[in-house]
Motif scaffolding. Structure first.
Motif, PDB file in Angstrom:
ATOM      1  N   LEU A  71     -18.748 -79.243  39.605  1.00  0.00           N
ATOM      2  CA  LEU A  71     -19.223 -80.184  38.599  1.00  0.00           C
ATOM      3  C   LEU A  71     -19.798 -79.469  37.377  1.00  0.00           C
ATOM      4  N   PHE A  72     -20.911 -78.765  37.563  1.00  0.00           N
ATOM      5  CA  PHE A  72     -21.612 -78.216  36.413  1.00  0.00           C
ATOM      6  C   PHE A  72     -20.865 -77.064  35.731  1.00  0.00           C
ATOM      7  N   ILE A  73     -20.289 -76.144  36.490  1.00  0.00           N
ATOM      8  CA  ILE A  73     -19.573 -75.019  35.873  1.00  0.00           C
ATOM      9  C   ILE A  73     -18.377 -75.506  35.062  1.00  0.00           C
ATOM     10  N   PRO A  74     -17.486 -76.360  35.622  1.00  0.00           N
ATOM     11  CA  PRO A  74     -16.364 -76.858  34.802  1.00  0.00           C
ATOM     12  C   PRO A  74     -16.833 -77.679  33.597  1.00  0.00           C
ATOM     13  N   PHE A  75     -17.858 -78.521  33.794  1.00  0.00           N
ATOM     14  CA  PHE A  75     -18.311 -79.381  32.709  1.00  0.00           C
ATOM     15  C   PHE A  75     -18.948 -78.559  31.591  1.00  0.00           C
ATOM     16  N   PHE A  76     -19.771 -77.569  31.948  1.00  0.00           N
ATOM     17  CA  PHE A  76     -20.402 -76.732  30.926  1.00  0.00           C
ATOM     18  C   PHE A  76     -19.354 -75.904  30.194  1.00  0.00           C
ATOM     19  N   SER A  77     -18.355 -75.410  30.913  1.00  0.00           N
ATOM     20  CA  SER A  77     -17.272 -74.660  30.277  1.00  0.00           C
ATOM     21  C   SER A  77     -16.521 -75.540  29.277  1.00  0.00           C
ATOM     22  N   PHE A  78     -16.311 -76.803  29.645  1.00  0.00           N
ATOM     23  CA  PHE A  78     -15.631 -77.740  28.746  1.00  0.00           C
ATOM     24  C   PHE A  78     -16.458 -77.975  27.489  1.00  0.00           C
ATOM     25  N   LEU A  79     -17.755 -78.228  27.643  1.00  0.00           N
ATOM     26  CA  LEU A  79     -18.607 -78.483  26.491  1.00  0.00           C
ATOM     27  C   LEU A  79     -18.688 -77.272  25.554  1.00  0.00           C
ATOM     28  N   SER A  80     -18.872 -76.094  26.143  1.00  0.00           N
ATOM     29  CA  SER A  80     -19.031 -74.893  25.321  1.00  0.00           C
ATOM     30  C   SER A  80     -17.735 -74.476  24.635  1.00  0.00           C
ATOM     31  N   SER A  81     -16.600 -75.050  25.067  1.00  0.00           N
ATOM     32  CA  SER A  81     -15.317 -74.686  24.457  1.00  0.00           C
ATOM     33  C   SER A  81     -15.148 -75.277  23.062  1.00  0.00           C
ATOM     34  N   PHE A  82     -15.915 -76.335  22.729  1.00  0.00           N
ATOM     35  CA  PHE A  82     -15.743 -76.939  21.406  1.00  0.00           C
ATOM     36  C   PHE A  82     -17.052 -77.168  20.651  1.00  0.00           C
ATOM     37  N   LEU A  83     -18.188 -77.117  21.330  1.00  0.00           N
ATOM     38  CA  LEU A  83     -19.460 -77.294  20.637  1.00  0.00           C
ATOM     39  C   LEU A  83     -19.837 -76.011  19.900  1.00  0.00           C
TER      40      LEU A  83
ATOM     41  N   ALA B 241     -25.369 -68.240  34.726  1.00  0.00           N
ATOM     42  CA  ALA B 241     -24.357 -68.529  33.704  1.00  0.00           C
ATOM     43  C   ALA B 241     -24.166 -67.311  32.810  1.00  0.00           C
ATOM     44  N   PHE B 242     -23.099 -66.548  33.065  1.00  0.00           N
ATOM     45  CA  PHE B 242     -22.834 -65.334  32.298  1.00  0.00           C
ATOM     46  C   PHE B 242     -22.589 -65.661  30.825  1.00  0.00           C
ATOM     47  N   GLU B 243     -22.063 -66.866  30.549  1.00  0.00           N
ATOM     48  CA  GLU B 243     -21.745 -67.243  29.169  1.00  0.00           C
ATOM     49  C   GLU B 243     -22.980 -67.233  28.266  1.00  0.00           C
ATOM     50  N   LEU B 244     -24.169 -67.424  28.835  1.00  0.00           N
ATOM     51  CA  LEU B 244     -25.384 -67.488  28.037  1.00  0.00           C
ATOM     52  C   LEU B 244     -25.888 -66.118  27.612  1.00  0.00           C
ATOM     53  N   ARG B 245     -25.321 -65.066  28.195  1.00  0.00           N
ATOM     54  CA  ARG B 245     -25.799 -63.717  27.918  1.00  0.00           C
ATOM     55  C   ARG B 245     -25.630 -63.371  26.435  1.00  0.00           C
ATOM     56  N   HIS B 246     -26.753 -63.012  25.805  1.00  0.00           N
ATOM     57  CA  HIS B 246     -26.804 -62.608  24.392  1.00  0.00           C
ATOM     58  C   HIS B 246     -26.364 -63.712  23.444  1.00  0.00           C
TER      59      HIS B 246
END
Length: 618
Positions: A359-371, A463-468
């Motif tokens: 749920l959260f990993i796919p949804f956050f990946s989707f949001l961060s892809s265009f926001l 969440a590795f995506e948040l790094r830096h």
């Protein structure tokens, strides 16, 4: 999968969430280097095939014979390797634009591993292996009684290409046709490299009655701004017995030998070193040692990990196909290898992990892809979660409103039967039954939110995506934000002030005051927790606990609390009408109401207890 155990930090975090819910019941940036197609080597070996042969003088031949004799005296059959031109501390380099590896002749193991596209918190390169912090050694006994370690012996390198793959063969020779080989294959665009250990013609050298032991050690280098926060997520994980996984936790620990080990991961917070094998190791012994006793002094390493694994001989020879992974602790990257490596990430056990994975990993990946930023993605994700949970919030608040309407009647019953607790309880239950209200009806909706809250508590630190990635005043959403540096260190708080935890603590305090802060003393029951104390303690614990946590997590809690306050205001002033609720309750009380089996049984038990109590008095 074997369920993951709670560690101390998770329990503290879970307590914070539980305390808040109990209250509710009561009312990279580093520019990537381009992949190079040119193979590099720091070592050019001169061999008799490509160097003109010069006749040796008689004195040189004598010196060579003396060196060979000395080497054979010390190393037996492996003395031959010490006489080769490769018997020097030189490195061979492999690189594919993501990963740069240096393999030393001495020991044949990786002496340096650098993440090409990432930097540390201080803009220095990210190294997983550097300056002797790691070792990889085979310990074995020879047929002439010698006990040798490969980390002290010299391998001969041979670098070649197989298509686009770089292939490095490191051979520890007994003769030109008898050797132990480490073979590394680095593919383009991969953090995973093929690795194999095999021997040829060494059945006469290995003492088959003694175990060959593989020892792998790593002292994990500090990569993050907060060494304590990074160390909290630095741990040894291993898979065994056909897919079960376990880890050693945060304190110094030695695990008993496990059977059929298939991978070992030396996990740092955001980077991981993993050894995988196609042929399970018969058993494994693992140790973890915390190297950070004083954060002001111990600033280079976080933990020291060791693994001890037996290697089995087949026909007197070694033959193991393995893999090395040196790369980010990123869910998508690890999961794409389909080797169960996602278990390396602490996403939570049981239902908590499922919520994160599906749920959260796919949804956050989707949001961060265009926001436009990850901070906005966190805010949007929080809004969506709170909206989805708003019916649960409504149910909880409706239950609180009913109990508030019934409070005068409950107070009257308490006063009327103050000397008869059993009768007071019976009449209170009858009142709840007639009115169609129950204290437990507000409890269940709150409990339903626990899996979501705890899953998010595990999600953001992983969440590795948040790094830096920065947002507002926070430079890095994977680490704490700083609005002020303190000239001293406050125990459990740190040497800095983070703003997001302060805002989150204020918001949760306001929410608690809005719900039942004014009536907490009226509802206080003997023997129950002091709710006023919890109201002040929970925000204070959050303030201290989250000061060194990822600012992304504090941003989530701050946003979540603000949205919850807004939802509660809407429910209170636009949806729920207490006068209508009171009228509905009075109407319900006039209607005959059939008791459920459980309520009827409870009432019968209480009546029997009351009768026995009366008999006892007679």
């Amino acid at each position: 999968m074997e369920e993951k155990k709670f560690d101390l930090q998770s329990l503290i975090g879970f307590f914070l969430i539980g305390a808040i819910l109990i209250w509710m019941l009561y009312n990279n940036s580093f520019e990537g280097e381009t992949a190079t197609e040119t193979q590099t080597t720091e070592q050019i070996q001169e061999t008799p095939e490509n160097v003109p042969q010069q006749p040796q003088s008689e004195s040189a031949q004598t010196a060579d014979s003396t060196a060979i004799a000395r080497a054979q005296s010390e190393l037996g059959a492996f003395g031959y390797s010490a006489t080769l031109p490769s018997a020097t501390n030189t490195n061979t380099t492999l690189s594919n634009g993501l990963l740069e590896l240096k393999v030393n002749n001495k020991g044949g193991y990786i002496s340096e591993a650098r993440m090409v596209q990432y930097k540390r918190y201080d803009s220095l390169p990210v190294y997983l292996i550097k300056d002797g912090n790691a070792s990889f050694n085979l310990n074995f006994t020879t047929t002439d009684g010698r006990v040798l370690d490969t980390e002290n012996l010299y391998f001969e390198p041979s670098l070649s290409k197989s298509g686009e793959n770089q292939v490095l063969s490191m051979t520890l020779k007994v003769s030109e046709s008898e050797f132990l080989e480490y073979r590394y294959v680095l593919k383009p665009g991969e953090y995973m490299l093929d690795f194999s250990i095999r021997s040829q013609g060494l059945s006469r050298v290995f003492n088959s009655s003694r175990d060959i032991t593989l020892d792998w050690r790593l002292k994990t280098l500090r990569e993050a701004k907060s060494i304590s926060y990074e160390n909290r997520y630095t741990e040894l994980i291993y898979e065994y017995d056909g897919g079960k996984d376990d880890y050693l936790g945060q304190s110094d620990f030695t695990d008993d030998e496990e059977e059929d080990v298939t991978y070992i991961a030396f996990k740092q917070h955001f980077f991981t070193s993993i050894l995988l094998t196609d042929t399970p190791f018969a058993r494994g012994k693992f140790t973890s040692r915390n190297l950070v006793q004083d954060e002001e002094v111990d600033t280079v390493f976080t933990k020291e990990f060791t693994s001890t694994l037996p290697l089995a001989l087949k026909g007197g020879e070694l033959n193991y196909n393995m893999n090395w992974y040196y790369g980010p602790s990123d869910y998508k990257t690890l999961n794409d290898y389909d080797r169960n490596l996602d278990e390396v990430l602490p996403l939570g056990w049981g239902i908590f992990g499922w919520i994160n994975k599906y749920l959260f990993i796919p949804f956050f990946s989707f949001l961060s892809s265009f926001l436009p930023s990850y901070g906005i993605a966190i805010i949007v994700m929080t809004i969506v979660v709170r909206i989805v949970l708003s019916p649960v919030t409504y149910k909880s608040y409706l239950s609180q409103a009913k109990m508030k309407v019934l409070r005068p009647e409950i107070t009257e019953l308490n006063e009327k039967y103050k000397d008869n607790p059993m009768k007071k309880q019976q009449e209170t239950m009858k009142l709840y039954s007639k009115a169609g209200a129950s204290p437990m009806s507000g409890c269940l909706p709150a409990l339903m939110q626990i899996p979501v809250f705890y899953a998010l508590f595990q999600f953001f630190p992983s969440a590795f995506e948040l790094r830096h990635k920065g947002f507002l005043w926070a430079d890095d959403l994977s680490s704490y934000d700083t609005i002020a540096e303190l000239p001293f260190t406050i125990p459990f708080y740190g040497d800095h002030v983070s703003l997001f935890p302060i805002l989150a603590s204020i918001a949760i305090f306001i929410y608690m005051m809005m719900t039942t802060g004014q009536t907490m003393q009226q509802n206080q029951q003997p023997g129950m927790p002091n709710m006023k104390f919890i109201m002040y303690l929970s925000p204070l614990l959050m303030l201290f606990f989250f000061n060194n946590y990822a600012s992304g997590l504090s941003l989530y809690y701050f946003t979540s609390n603000l949205i919850t306050i807004g939802i509660m205001l809407v429910i209170k002033y636009a949806i729920i009408d207490e006068d209508k609720i009171h009228a509905k309750i009075q109407e319900n009380k006039k209607k005959p109401r059939k008791q459920g089996k459980f309520a009827r049984k409870m009432q019968e038990m209480m009546e029997q207890a009351e009768q026995q109590q009366k008999k006892g008095k007679k």
